[in-house]
Design a protein around this motif. Structure first.
Motif, PDB file in Angstrom:
ATOM      1  N   PHE A 161       0.826  -1.204   0.000  1.00 39.75           N
ATOM      2  CA  PHE A 161       0.000   0.000   0.000  1.00 39.75           C
ATOM      3  C   PHE A 161       0.859   1.253   0.000  1.00 39.75           C
ATOM      4  O   PHE A 161       0.580   2.216  -0.724  1.00 39.75           O
ATOM      5  N   LEU A 162       1.899   1.266   0.833  1.00 39.25           N
ATOM      6  CA  LEU A 162       2.772   2.445   0.888  1.00 39.25           C
ATOM      7  C   LEU A 162       3.495   2.657  -0.431  1.00 39.25           C
ATOM      8  O   LEU A 162       3.713   3.801  -0.859  1.00 39.25           O
ATOM      9  N   THR A 163       3.867   1.553  -1.087  1.00 32.31           N
ATOM     10  CA  THR A 163       4.542   1.661  -2.384  1.00 32.31           C
ATOM     11  C   THR A 163       3.598   2.227  -3.434  1.00 32.31           C
ATOM     12  O   THR A 163       3.952   3.141  -4.202  1.00 32.31           O
ATOM     13  N   ILE A 164       2.357   1.711  -3.482  1.00 33.12           N
ATOM     14  CA  ILE A 164       1.369   2.180  -4.451  1.00 33.12           C
ATOM     15  C   ILE A 164       1.001   3.634  -4.191  1.00 33.12           C
ATOM     16  O   ILE A 164       0.745   4.418  -5.126  1.00 33.12           O
ATOM     17  N   ALA A 165       0.999   4.020  -2.907  1.00 35.51           N
ATOM     18  CA  ALA A 165       0.655   5.401  -2.554  1.00 35.51           C
ATOM     19  C   ALA A 165       1.771   6.386  -2.880  1.00 35.51           C
ATOM     20  O   ALA A 165       1.617   7.593  -2.678  1.00 35.51           O
ATOM     21  N   GLY A 166       2.878   5.862  -3.388  1.00 37.12           N
ATOM     22  CA  GLY A 166       3.969   6.724  -3.816  1.00 37.12           C
ATOM     23  C   GLY A 166       4.888   7.187  -2.710  1.00 37.12           C
ATOM     24  O   GLY A 166       5.607   8.181  -2.866  1.00 37.12           O
ATOM     25  N   LEU A 197      -3.227   5.349   6.984  1.00 33.51           N
ATOM     26  CA  LEU A 197      -1.962   5.662   6.313  1.00 33.51           C
ATOM     27  C   LEU A 197      -2.137   6.214   4.909  1.00 33.51           C
ATOM     28  O   LEU A 197      -1.161   6.408   4.196  1.00 33.51           O
ATOM     29  N   GLY A 198      -3.382   6.473   4.522  1.00 31.51           N
ATOM     30  CA  GLY A 198      -3.617   6.967   3.164  1.00 31.51           C
ATOM     31  C   GLY A 198      -3.579   8.480   3.039  1.00 31.51           C
ATOM     32  O   GLY A 198      -3.520   9.008   1.927  1.00 31.51           O
ATOM     33  N   GLY A 199      -3.617   9.196   4.152  1.00 30.87           N
ATOM     34  CA  GLY A 199      -3.659  10.652   4.104  1.00 30.87           C
ATOM     35  C   GLY A 199      -2.301  11.292   4.300  1.00 30.87           C
ATOM     36  O   GLY A 199      -1.275  10.607   4.458  1.00 30.87           O
ATOM     37  N   HIS A 209      -6.974  -4.500   6.558  1.00 33.48           N
ATOM     38  CA  HIS A 209      -6.514  -3.754   5.378  1.00 33.48           C
ATOM     39  C   HIS A 209      -7.172  -2.370   5.319  1.00 33.48           C
ATOM     40  O   HIS A 209      -6.519  -1.381   4.947  1.00 33.48           O
ATOM     41  N   ALA A 210      -8.455  -2.310   5.659  1.00 32.71           N
ATOM     42  CA  ALA A 210      -9.158  -1.030   5.633  1.00 32.71           C
ATOM     43  C   ALA A 210      -8.555  -0.072   6.665  1.00 32.71           C
ATOM     44  O   ALA A 210      -8.454   1.139   6.411  1.00 32.71           O
TER      45      ALA A 210
END
Length: 385
Positions: free
Chosen positions: A173-178, A273-275, A266-267
């Motif tokens: 997820f962190l990789t995909i989020a850049g 960690l998405g913001g 996962h959610a």
């Protein structure tokens, strides 16, 4: 505390003077015991009978479930120059200038020593109990390898597929989020800190609960055999999962995180960690995910805690052993974060996790088998002694 210890030692030394003919001076005996220990209770009953036979004898009993008594016991060991290899978590007797930390020796020597110090006829020694000696040797093996067992259990739990899946998703997820490699490293370390503290808090709470339960002898007689039976079932299920993972059917494994909790885990990672404030929330994410995974990881965590609490030489070192377990459990999070920082891709990590699923299940099987054997040995001390 020093003043209290000085008083107790002084009383013991006064008791030693009885052997010289001072019949009006009490002889003091100090017993450190654990309420849930069947052999400790057997010693207590023996000392109670001994006190009835010799009114001059004063028996002082200290429960090691009380932290201050553990400290006092350590001071006794130090003052009596007891070799460290003879230190035990409970079941220690101090009388005059003598000490004992072995149940067979206590039964065989203490009555005669009391009679000798009081100037009375020495009773004949009891018949040796080979079964108890054999059981003691078995328990010594588990005590000697206790820290290694705890460390291996923690590491096996940390690479458990149900725990590793969340870590792989975190990195992906962190990789995909850049996120950059440095950001992933910082996030992973903060995530690991959250896992560590949450898991440690749960462990301390569970261990305290086990101590309270084990204070009731009847509960202990049921708790340890029940846990041994549970770990035996888990050993069989884990071995079956190993066979399924080796044959390329990891989705058929029994011991895994339920689908609902898997999605919530996962959610939680995505939401926290998405913001833009992902670093500030990484610690909370680690703590939350570790608690969600307890349904799966607790399958080995709880038996390990019971193993430590039921083993005489380990229960007095419960906190350091718990720290060891949680450190080993958290180690894979740190290792994966460092691997990504050094250039490993999320796809490579995911492939590695799939390739080693069978090996992790085999490791869990071995740990479950060891815990089963240790818990069976502990159960025998309650039912057969």
């Amino acid at each position: 505390m020093t003043r209290v210890f000085g008083l107790t030692i002084a009383m013991s030394l006064l008791g030693a003077c009885v052997a010289s003919g001072q019949d009006d001076t009490a002889l003091d005996l100090h017993l450190f015991y654990k309420p849930s220990c069947a052999r400790c209770e057997d010693v207590r009953q023996m000392l109670t009978e001994l006190q009835r036979e010799h009114p001059e004898l004063k028996v002082h009993v200290y429960s090691v479930d009380e932290p201050e008594n553990v400290e006092l016991m350590m001071q006794f060991y130090d003052r009596y120059d007891v070799p460290e290899e003879r230190w035990v978590g409970y079941g220690a007797v101090f009388l005059g200038d003598r000490w004992w930390t072995s149940y067979p020796e206590i039964h065989a020597e203490v009555p005669a020593t009391v009679a000798s110090m009081l100037g009375k006829p020495v009773p004949p020694p009891p018949e040796p109990e080979a079964r108890v000696d054999g059981h003691d040797r078995v328990m010594e093996v588990f005590e000697r390898f206790g820290p290694v067992t705890v460390a291996v259990a923690g590491l096996a739990d940390g690479v458990n597929p149900c725990a590793l899946a969340a870590l792989v998703f975190l990195v992906s997820f962190l990789t995909i989020a850049g996120r950059g490699q440095g950001e992933i490293l910082a996030t992973g370390l903060l995530f690991a800190a959250g896992v560590f503290l949450a898991y440690l808090g749960v462990g301390l709470g569970l261990f305290r609960g086990l101590q309270e339960l084990s204070g009731f002898s009847a509960v202990s007689k049921l708790l340890y055999p029940a846990m041994a039976a549970g770990t035996l079932v888990l050993t069989a299920l884990s071995f079956r999962d190993y066979l399924r993972a080796r044959s390329g059917q990891p989705q058929q494994m029994s011991l895994r995180l339920p689908t609902g909790l898997h999605r919530i885990s996962h959610a939680t990672i995505r939401r926290l960690l998405g913001g833009p404030a992902f670093l500030a929330l990484a610690f909370a994410a680690g703590a939350a995910v570790s608690l969600l995974e307890l349904v799966c990881t607790g399958q080995i965590y709880l038996p390990t805690l019971v193993y430590v609490s039921s083993t005489q030489g380990l229960s007095s070192r419960a906190t350091p052993l718990l720290l060891l377990y949680v450190t080993m459990f958290t180690l894979p999070v740190v290792a994966l974060s460092i691997a990504v920082w050094r250039g490993a891709t999320s796809e490579r990590i995911r492939r590695w996790a799939r390739q080693h699923a069978a090996a992790s299940k085999l490791a869990l099987t071995v740990v479950f088998a060891i815990l089963t054997a240790a818990l069976v040995a502990s159960s025998l001390s309650f039912w057969l002694v």
